[in-house]
Structures are given as structure tokens and as C-alpha cells.
Motif scaffolding. Sequence first.
Motif, PDB file in Angstrom:
ATOM      1  N   SER A  94       1.239   1.999  -3.751  1.00 17.69           N
ATOM      2  CA  SER A  94       0.078   1.579  -4.557  1.00 17.69           C
ATOM      3  C   SER A  94      -1.167   2.752  -4.498  1.00 17.69           C
ATOM      4  O   SER A  94      -1.051   3.326  -3.368  1.00 17.69           O
ATOM      5  CB  SER A  94      -0.586   0.554  -3.969  1.00 17.69           C
ATOM      6  OG  SER A  94       0.472  -0.515  -4.470  1.00 17.69           O
ATOM      7  N   ARG A  95      -1.799   3.011  -5.280  1.00 15.08           N
ATOM      8  CA  ARG A  95      -2.651   4.212  -5.328  1.00 15.08           C
ATOM      9  C   ARG A  95      -3.933   3.492  -4.444  1.00 15.08           C
ATOM     10  O   ARG A  95      -4.400   2.287  -4.600  1.00 15.08           O
ATOM     11  CB  ARG A  95      -3.235   4.242  -7.005  1.00 15.08           C
ATOM     12  CG  ARG A  95      -3.667   5.769  -7.132  1.00 15.08           C
ATOM     13  CD  ARG A  95      -3.980   6.031  -8.590  1.00 15.08           C
ATOM     14  NE  ARG A  95      -2.976   6.773  -9.047  1.00 15.08           N
ATOM     15  CZ  ARG A  95      -2.503   6.813 -10.374  1.00 15.08           C
ATOM     16  NH1 ARG A  95      -3.174   5.936 -11.250  1.00 15.08           N
ATOM     17  NH2 ARG A  95      -1.453   7.868 -10.797  1.00 15.08           N
ATOM     18  N   GLU A  96      -4.590   4.368  -3.823  1.00 11.86           N
ATOM     19  CA  GLU A  96      -5.770   3.896  -3.188  1.00 11.86           C
ATOM     20  C   GLU A  96      -6.820   3.077  -4.116  1.00 11.86           C
ATOM     21  O   GLU A  96      -7.071   3.680  -5.103  1.00 11.86           O
ATOM     22  CB  GLU A  96      -6.520   5.063  -2.604  1.00 11.86           C
ATOM     23  CG  GLU A  96      -7.701   4.805  -1.535  1.00 11.86           C
ATOM     24  CD  GLU A  96      -8.169   6.005  -0.847  1.00 11.86           C
ATOM     25  OE1 GLU A  96      -9.503   5.788  -0.491  1.00 11.86           O
ATOM     26  OE2 GLU A  96      -7.578   6.924  -0.636  1.00 11.86           O
ATOM     27  N   GLY A  97      -7.208   1.890  -3.619  1.00 13.50           N
ATOM     28  CA  GLY A  97      -8.209   1.238  -4.393  1.00 13.50           C
ATOM     29  C   GLY A  97      -7.510   0.372  -5.556  1.00 13.50           C
ATOM     30  O   GLY A  97      -8.214  -0.427  -6.358  1.00 13.50           O
ATOM     31  N   ALA A  98      -6.157   0.358  -5.351  1.00  8.94           N
ATOM     32  CA  ALA A  98      -5.541  -0.561  -6.264  1.00  8.94           C
ATOM     33  C   ALA A  98      -5.751  -2.049  -5.954  1.00  8.94           C
ATOM     34  O   ALA A  98      -5.893  -2.202  -4.792  1.00  8.94           O
ATOM     35  CB  ALA A  98      -3.989  -0.263  -6.356  1.00  8.94           C
ATOM     36  N   SER A  99      -5.490  -2.881  -6.617  1.00  5.76           N
ATOM     37  CA  SER A  99      -5.569  -4.366  -6.197  1.00  5.76           C
ATOM     38  C   SER A  99      -4.293  -5.241  -6.721  1.00  5.76           C
ATOM     39  O   SER A  99      -3.511  -4.608  -7.705  1.00  5.76           O
ATOM     40  CB  SER A  99      -6.797  -5.013  -6.770  1.00  5.76           C
ATOM     41  OG  SER A  99      -6.775  -4.835  -8.417  1.00  5.76           O
TER      42      SER A  99
ATOM     43  N   SER B  85       0.374   0.087  -8.938  1.00  8.54           N
ATOM     44  CA  SER B  85       0.204  -0.598  -7.854  1.00  8.54           C
ATOM     45  C   SER B  85       1.606  -1.440  -7.781  1.00  8.54           C
ATOM     46  O   SER B  85       2.275  -1.396  -8.680  1.00  8.54           O
ATOM     47  CB  SER B  85      -0.732  -1.665  -8.131  1.00  8.54           C
ATOM     48  OG  SER B  85      -0.474  -2.381  -9.096  1.00  8.54           O
TER      49      SER B  85
ATOM     50  N   GLU C 185      -3.015   1.295 -12.738  1.00  8.42           N
ATOM     51  CA  GLU C 185      -3.547   1.757 -11.605  1.00  8.42           C
ATOM     52  C   GLU C 185      -2.529   1.871 -10.218  1.00  8.42           C
ATOM     53  O   GLU C 185      -2.909   2.488  -9.289  1.00  8.42           O
ATOM     54  CB  GLU C 185      -4.454   0.733 -10.848  1.00  8.42           C
ATOM     55  CG  GLU C 185      -3.881  -0.545 -10.586  1.00  8.42           C
ATOM     56  CD  GLU C 185      -5.041  -1.408 -10.120  1.00  8.42           C
ATOM     57  OE1 GLU C 185      -6.335  -1.157 -10.122  1.00  8.42           O
ATOM     58  OE2 GLU C 185      -4.789  -2.565  -9.608  1.00  8.42           O
TER      59      GLU C 185
ATOM     60  N   LEU D 251       0.844  -1.271   0.280  1.00 12.02           N
ATOM     61  CA  LEU D 251       0.109   0.158   0.015  1.00 12.02           C
ATOM     62  C   LEU D 251       0.762   1.266   0.119  1.00 12.02           C
ATOM     63  O   LEU D 251       0.324   2.199  -0.404  1.00 12.02           O
ATOM     64  CB  LEU D 251      -1.087  -0.099   1.043  1.00 12.02           C
ATOM     65  CG  LEU D 251      -1.943  -1.194   1.061  1.00 12.02           C
ATOM     66  CD1 LEU D 251      -2.862  -1.162   2.627  1.00 12.02           C
ATOM     67  CD2 LEU D 251      -2.986  -1.215  -0.087  1.00 12.02           C
ATOM     68  N   ARG D 252       1.919   1.197   0.511  1.00 13.26           N
ATOM     69  CA  ARG D 252       2.972   2.329   0.382  1.00 13.26           C
ATOM     70  C   ARG D 252       3.310   2.646  -0.987  1.00 13.26           C
ATOM     71  O   ARG D 252       3.532   3.923  -1.137  1.00 13.26           O
ATOM     72  CB  ARG D 252       4.172   1.948   1.080  1.00 13.26           C
ATOM     73  CG  ARG D 252       4.102   1.633   2.336  1.00 13.26           C
ATOM     74  CD  ARG D 252       5.588   1.269   3.141  1.00 13.26           C
ATOM     75  NE  ARG D 252       6.068   0.190   2.467  1.00 13.26           N
ATOM     76  CZ  ARG D 252       7.254  -0.421   2.519  1.00 13.26           C
ATOM     77  NH1 ARG D 252       7.996   0.190   3.103  1.00 13.26           N
ATOM     78  NH2 ARG D 252       7.674  -1.426   1.724  1.00 13.26           N
TER      79      ARG D 252
END
Length: 170
Positions: free
Chosen positions: A15-20, A162, A160, A12-13
Motif C-alpha cells: 500500500s502507498r504511504e497514506g493509504a487507508s 492499497s 491510492e 502496508l507492504r
Amino acid sequence: MAKEPFDVELDLRFSREGASAAPWSEGRRLLAEAELYWLTTLRPDGRPHTTPLVAVWHADRMYFCSGPGERKVGNLSGDSRCILMTGCNRLRSGLDIVLEGDAVRVTDDAELGRVAEVYRAKYSEEWHFKVRDGAFHGMVGETWVYALAPVTVFGFGKDEFSQTRWRFAA
């Protein structure tokens, strides 16, 4: 059956918010289909050495080859740790792959024969090798083959934004 990672993590550090997390099937597909890769090995003094090469995905490992006198072979004889990378060189789309592991020289003629067929199928007759005495023999003479089983693989998704990490049992 294909070997699956024991751990898949979206960092998450980075990766964009909402990325998978990217699925391993996509990472494996890109490793199998790419035409060009970049291999980084460590020189005896610890400095990195990076070179482009062709490689094939077979039996859950990457295989690449090199002449016995080349720098990467000398490096691998002292330290088998290396990184193999491939990607699309685009800023806002695609998935770049970084595979970390230990390269092991393959000398079994039966295994080399199977790998030689994968090379020929992927890269055409230009990359046709004969197998004997634990090596490929072809357009540039004797060539040593290495297998690189993934330990950790990173997927850098640019659609995205990530970063996926796949980890494999040793």
C-alpha cells in the motif's frame, strides 16, 4: 443485519504511504453489483482451473451455479476450496475483489427459491430458474447451486494503491 469482518487490515507492504483500508461496505457492494466473476477451483491433480460466471450476493454469501457435468463441479466435489474474483480491469482506478472460501452445494429448495429470485432480479428474466429436487432448472437443464461464504477477502485499491484484507469467522 450484514455480517461484518472480525479483522480489517491494510497491508502496508503493498500500500502507498497514506493509504487507508477500504471499508467492507464497499467490498460487499462490489460483490453484489458486479455482473461478471471469475471462479478458480482446484483440479484433482492440484492445477488451478479458472472460468468466468455470473453470481449473486445474498445472505452474506456469494451464490453461483453450474451444470453437474462441468469441470468446476468435478473439482469442487474433490476440494471445496476456491476463489471468486471480480473487478474493473482498470490499472489506476477502482477496487478489485478476491474472495477465498469453501463452496458448499445448496440443495434446500426454499433457499434455492430465494436465490433464484435474486438471480432474476439482478440478471433479468434470461436467468429465471425453476427450483425442484435440490437444483435450478432453466435454459440449460439442471444446474447445481453453490454458496461461498467469505473466509478471507482481499480488496486491491488502485486509486491510492492499497491492499485491504477482511477476515471473517468460519
